[in-house]
Design a protein around this motif. Structure first.
Motif, mmCIF file in Angstrom:
data_model
loop_
_atom_site.group_PDB
_atom_site.id
_atom_site.type_symbol
_atom_site.label_atom_id
_atom_site.label_comp_id
_atom_site.label_asym_id
_atom_site.label_seq_id
_atom_site.Cartn_x
_atom_site.Cartn_y
_atom_site.Cartn_z
ATOM 1 N N SER A 70 31.418 31.623 -87.424
ATOM 2 C CA SER A 70 32.338 32.280 -86.486
ATOM 3 C C SER A 70 32.497 33.731 -86.945
ATOM 4 C CB SER A 70 33.697 31.577 -86.434
ATOM 5 O OG SER A 70 34.386 31.670 -87.659
ATOM 6 N N PRO A 71 32.859 34.631 -86.031
ATOM 7 C CA PRO A 71 32.933 36.052 -86.400
ATOM 8 C C PRO A 71 33.921 36.301 -87.536
ATOM 9 C CG PRO A 71 32.869 35.809 -84.022
ATOM 10 C CD PRO A 71 33.050 34.429 -84.578
ATOM 11 N N ALA A 72 33.459 36.957 -88.592
ATOM 12 C CA ALA A 72 34.272 37.196 -89.793
ATOM 13 C C ALA A 72 34.934 38.566 -89.699
ATOM 14 C CB ALA A 72 33.411 37.071 -91.040
ATOM 15 N N PHE A 73 35.810 38.712 -88.720
ATOM 16 C CA PHE A 73 36.534 39.973 -88.510
ATOM 17 C C PHE A 73 37.792 40.021 -89.361
ATOM 18 C CE2 PHE A 73 37.892 36.796 -85.463
ATOM 19 C CZ PHE A 73 39.267 36.814 -85.600
ATOM 20 N N TYR A 74 38.034 39.017 -90.201
ATOM 21 C CA TYR A 74 39.271 38.882 -90.970
ATOM 22 C C TYR A 74 38.949 38.641 -92.437
ATOM 23 C CZ TYR A 74 38.008 33.964 -90.780
ATOM 24 O OH TYR A 74 37.323 32.769 -90.888
ATOM 25 N N ARG A 75 39.940 38.918 -93.273
ATOM 26 C CA ARG A 75 39.893 38.580 -94.689
ATOM 27 C C ARG A 75 41.227 37.941 -95.054
ATOM 28 N NH1 ARG A 75 35.520 39.733 -93.403
ATOM 29 N NH2 ARG A 75 34.085 41.301 -94.273
ATOM 30 N N LYS A 76 41.209 36.952 -95.913
ATOM 31 C CA LYS A 76 42.453 36.355 -96.371
ATOM 32 C C LYS A 76 43.219 37.369 -97.205
ATOM 33 C CE LYS A 76 40.872 31.589 -96.249
ATOM 34 N NZ LYS A 76 40.648 30.328 -97.009
ATOM 35 N N ALA A 77 44.527 37.441 -96.964
ATOM 36 C CA ALA A 77 45.333 38.499 -97.575
ATOM 37 C C ALA A 77 45.807 38.158 -98.976
ATOM 38 C CB ALA A 77 46.539 38.800 -96.682
ATOM 39 N N ALA A 78 45.964 36.888 -99.256
ATOM 40 C CA ALA A 78 46.591 36.482 -100.518
ATOM 41 C C ALA A 78 45.820 36.994 -101.732
ATOM 42 C CB ALA A 78 46.697 34.959 -100.576
ATOM 43 N N GLY A 79 46.542 37.660 -102.639
ATOM 44 C CA GLY A 79 45.981 38.072 -103.918
ATOM 45 C C GLY A 79 45.007 39.229 -103.850
ATOM 46 N N ARG A 80 44.945 39.919 -102.723
ATOM 47 C CA ARG A 80 43.979 41.012 -102.602
ATOM 48 C C ARG A 80 44.709 42.296 -102.212
ATOM 49 N NH1 ARG A 80 38.914 39.067 -99.051
ATOM 50 N NH2 ARG A 80 38.156 41.066 -99.847
ATOM 51 N N TYR A 132 33.283 33.159 -80.170
ATOM 52 C CA TYR A 132 34.655 33.445 -80.574
ATOM 53 C C TYR A 132 35.538 32.235 -80.263
ATOM 54 C CZ TYR A 132 33.606 38.401 -81.275
ATOM 55 O OH TYR A 132 33.102 39.587 -81.739
ATOM 56 N N PRO A 133 36.359 31.791 -81.220
ATOM 57 C CA PRO A 133 37.184 30.602 -81.007
ATOM 58 C C PRO A 133 38.569 30.932 -80.444
ATOM 59 C CG PRO A 133 37.327 31.255 -83.291
ATOM 60 C CD PRO A 133 36.413 32.258 -82.617
ATOM 61 N N VAL A 134 39.118 29.965 -79.713
ATOM 62 C CA VAL A 134 40.507 29.968 -79.262
ATOM 63 C C VAL A 134 41.114 28.652 -79.731
ATOM 64 C CG1 VAL A 134 42.048 29.976 -77.247
ATOM 65 C CG2 VAL A 134 39.950 31.362 -77.223
ATOM 66 N N ILE A 135 42.336 28.680 -80.211
ATOM 67 C CA ILE A 135 42.975 27.438 -80.652
ATOM 68 C C ILE A 135 43.554 26.700 -79.446
ATOM 69 C CG2 ILE A 135 45.217 28.517 -81.125
ATOM 70 C CD1 ILE A 135 45.457 26.600 -83.541
ATOM 71 N N GLY A 136 43.341 25.372 -79.418
ATOM 72 C CA GLY A 136 43.910 24.528 -78.371
ATOM 73 C C GLY A 136 44.921 23.561 -78.943
ATOM 74 N N PHE A 147 38.770 29.343 -88.972
ATOM 75 C CA PHE A 147 38.414 30.399 -88.022
ATOM 76 C C PHE A 147 39.227 31.684 -88.160
ATOM 77 C CE2 PHE A 147 37.447 26.358 -85.779
ATOM 78 C CZ PHE A 147 36.069 26.521 -85.670
ATOM 79 N N GLY A 148 40.253 31.690 -89.026
ATOM 80 C CA GLY A 148 41.051 32.892 -89.190
ATOM 81 C C GLY A 148 42.247 32.934 -88.270
ATOM 82 N N PRO A 149 42.772 34.132 -87.997
ATOM 83 C CA PRO A 149 43.984 34.245 -87.178
ATOM 84 C C PRO A 149 43.749 33.757 -85.757
ATOM 85 C CG PRO A 149 42.995 36.402 -87.529
ATOM 86 C CD PRO A 149 42.256 35.445 -88.415
ATOM 87 N N ALA A 150 44.786 33.135 -85.192
ATOM 88 C CA ALA A 150 44.675 32.610 -83.828
ATOM 89 C C ALA A 150 44.890 33.701 -82.780
ATOM 90 C CB ALA A 150 45.679 31.477 -83.620
ATOM 91 N N ASP A 151 45.566 34.781 -83.141
ATOM 92 C CA ASP A 151 45.772 35.925 -82.242
ATOM 93 C C ASP A 151 44.946 37.086 -82.770
ATOM 94 O OD1 ASP A 151 47.739 34.444 -80.819
ATOM 95 O OD2 ASP A 151 49.286 35.087 -82.230
ATOM 96 N N TYR A 152 43.998 37.553 -81.969
ATOM 97 C CA TYR A 152 43.145 38.660 -82.405
ATOM 98 C C TYR A 152 42.565 39.331 -81.178
ATOM 99 C CZ TYR A 152 39.252 35.325 -81.708
ATOM 100 O OH TYR A 152 38.359 34.424 -81.189
ATOM 101 N N ALA A 153 41.754 40.352 -81.384
ATOM 102 C CA ALA A 153 41.190 41.098 -80.255
ATOM 103 C C ALA A 153 39.890 41.755 -80.673
ATOM 104 C CB ALA A 153 42.187 42.150 -79.756
ATOM 105 N N PHE A 154 39.069 42.093 -79.682
ATOM 106 C CA PHE A 154 37.854 42.863 -79.931
ATOM 107 C C PHE A 154 37.507 43.644 -78.667
ATOM 108 C CE2 PHE A 154 36.629 38.594 -78.614
ATOM 109 C CZ PHE A 154 35.632 38.795 -77.667
ATOM 110 N N PHE A 155 36.908 44.807 -78.864
ATOM 111 C CA PHE A 155 36.497 45.644 -77.747
ATOM 112 C C PHE A 155 35.086 45.264 -77.308
ATOM 113 C CE2 PHE A 155 39.807 48.327 -79.617
ATOM 114 C CZ PHE A 155 40.479 48.761 -78.474
#
Length: 458
Positions: free
Chosen positions: A73-83, A169-173, A195-203
């Motif tokens: 799945s598109p890796a447009f995110y990074r986990k925030a914890a500890g970084r 691109y995934p959507v949560i159901g 899949f990362g955050p459930a709310d996101y966007a792309f152009f």
């Protein structure tokens, strides 16, 4: 430009990062933690105050680029914890232009390995072939219920999608929420992990796609359809980075008018207010039926039927729509679309039933036009004589009714109520006179494509 939403009851911390494409540094890329926003500078770097409780730091992928999807799945995110530092290296799309394609897939909803393997066979191959025939860039959006409460199948999904030629691109159901929890955030945890955050966007092109979780999960026995105030606030700030000429797509699980179109969902007015001045297209699933709505000038919705048909039992969905997906194409500033049935060519846009085949209009020729909207024209002729418009009626699909009957007779049991044939209003009837020989139906969609068929009555 840096914009902030208050991090309620938590402390903020400063993080930094960079967005590149190969060796090229990308400026003006929007970065967010789900509450706060900033943009990269001319050297591709950013600094952002994030909530200490933030799960992710992620970007709004700019037009002409995609995040790598080699992990499924598109890796447009990074986990925030500890970084405190975040690197994003994007891929350039094959063609960077204002034209693009979106393949909208409703409700795969596999409940078993067999279901998933069935999806990964003919349906996924149909999508591949469709995408291969398009001019890039093309993306697919899966409109929720990636699983049917079988969360381990998320890994099957990612393993399969990692080798696809386009990003999915995934959507949560609602069925992607973990039913062990009675809290929306906790219930989304397995989806977020995969899949990362459930709310996101792309152009895309000159436009933007906003993906939203509109399942407000309360417990395994209940959920609310709509948007939280926090989501509305996030979109409000996001829109400050969206050009005034951009068209907006909102991809979500439930349609704006809810489960089986029973009423508008929570906070829909607040969301729509944020899009004033833009053309808006909602793309949704959830109902396993097909419908096109125009809520106001420039505000439309495509509620896409399920690619699983009737939960992988039979080919048709309960409203008579064949299993399939929606294809939307933006070209020369104009948006067009069609419904693509699995295993059929793109001209397969209707089914005809002869007199005696349907339940509510047994004396009529009935045509099922599943992607109908009011700008379609459906007319008929009797023995060559124009008879005007066919009458829009409610009807049941005899094809679905028969196939589900045969399926469950073989199983020796009764189908669940939600699998039974459902009445729908995308049917049109014409009652021929007793001495009629041939009825001709003429169908034109809003894009002036025409289909004509003769039905011999005698």
């Amino acid at each position: 430009m840096t914009l902030f939403l208050a991090c309620v009851f938590t402390e903020a911390r400063i993080v930094k990062g960079r967005v590149t494409c190969g060796g090229k540094r990308l400026s003006s890329v929007v970065v967010t933690d789900g509450r706060n926003f900033t943009q990269t500078g001319r050297r591709g770097t950013f600094t952002l105050d994030i909530c200490d409780s933030a799960e992710f730091v992620y970007i709004v992928t700019p037009s002409g680029y995609t995040a790598d999807w080699s992990e499924g799945s598109p890796a447009f995110y990074r986990k925030a914890a500890g970084r405190s530092y975040f690197e994003f290296d994007l891929k350039e799309t094959p063609v960077a232009s204002s034209a693009y394609n979106i393949i909208a897939v409703g409700d795969p909803q596999p409940r078993s390995e067999d279901h998933f393997n069935e999806f990964a066979g003919v349906p996924l191959d149909d999508i591949r072939q469709c995408a291969a025939g398009m001019t890039p860039p093309t993306v697919a959006i899966v409109l929720g219920d990636i699983t049917h409460d079988k969360y381990h199948l998320m890994s099957n999904w990612k393993e399969t999608m990692r080798s696809e030629s386009i990003p999915f691109y995934p959507v949560i159901g609602n069925h992607d929420h973990n039913r062990k929890f009675n809290d929306d955030g906790l219930a989304s945890g397995l989806y977020n992990e995969a899949f990362g955050p459930a709310d996101y966007a792309f152009f895309m092109g000159d436009d933007v796609v906003i993906v939203l979780d509109n399942i407000i999960y309360h417990s395994r026995s209940g959920y609310e359809l709509g948007y939280t105030d926090r989501q509305v606030d996030w979109v409000r700030i996001l829109m400050k980075y969206v050009p005034g000429h951009a068209d907006i797509y909102v991809a979500q699980h439930s349609p704006l008018n809810g489960r089986h179109y029973a009423g508008m969902i929570t906070n829909h007015e607040a969301l729509l207010d944020l899009f004033k001045g833009h053309k808006v297209t909602f793309i949704s699933g959830h109902n396993h039926t097909n419908a096109v709505f125009e809520y106001a000038p420039g505000v439309m919705e495509h509620n896409v039927a399920s690619i699983c048909g009737t939960w992988w039992d039979v080919y048709h969905c309960t409203d008579g729509t064949p299993r399939g997906y929606k294809v939307l194409t933006k070209k020369d500033g104009n948006l067009s679309w069609y419904y693509k049935s699995i295993g059929r060519d793109r001209d397969f846009q209707y089914e005809v039933y002869r007199p005696g085949q349907t339940t509510l209009n047994p004396e009529s020729v009935v045509v099922n036009v599943w992607d109908y909207d009011p700008q379609w024209s459906i007319e008929w002729l009797e023995d060559g004589k124009p008879m005007g418009k066919m009458t829009q009626v409610e009807e049941y699909s005899p094809f679905h009714a028969e196939s589900i009957r045969v399926r469950y007779e073989k199983l020796g049991k009764e189908p669940s109520d939600y699998r039974l044939t459902r009445k729908a209003n995308h049917y049109f009837a014409a009652k021929p006179s007793p001495d009629a020989n041939v009825v001709t139906i003429v169908i034109r969609n809003r894009f002036l494509n025409e289909w004509r068929e003769n039905i011999v009555i005698k």
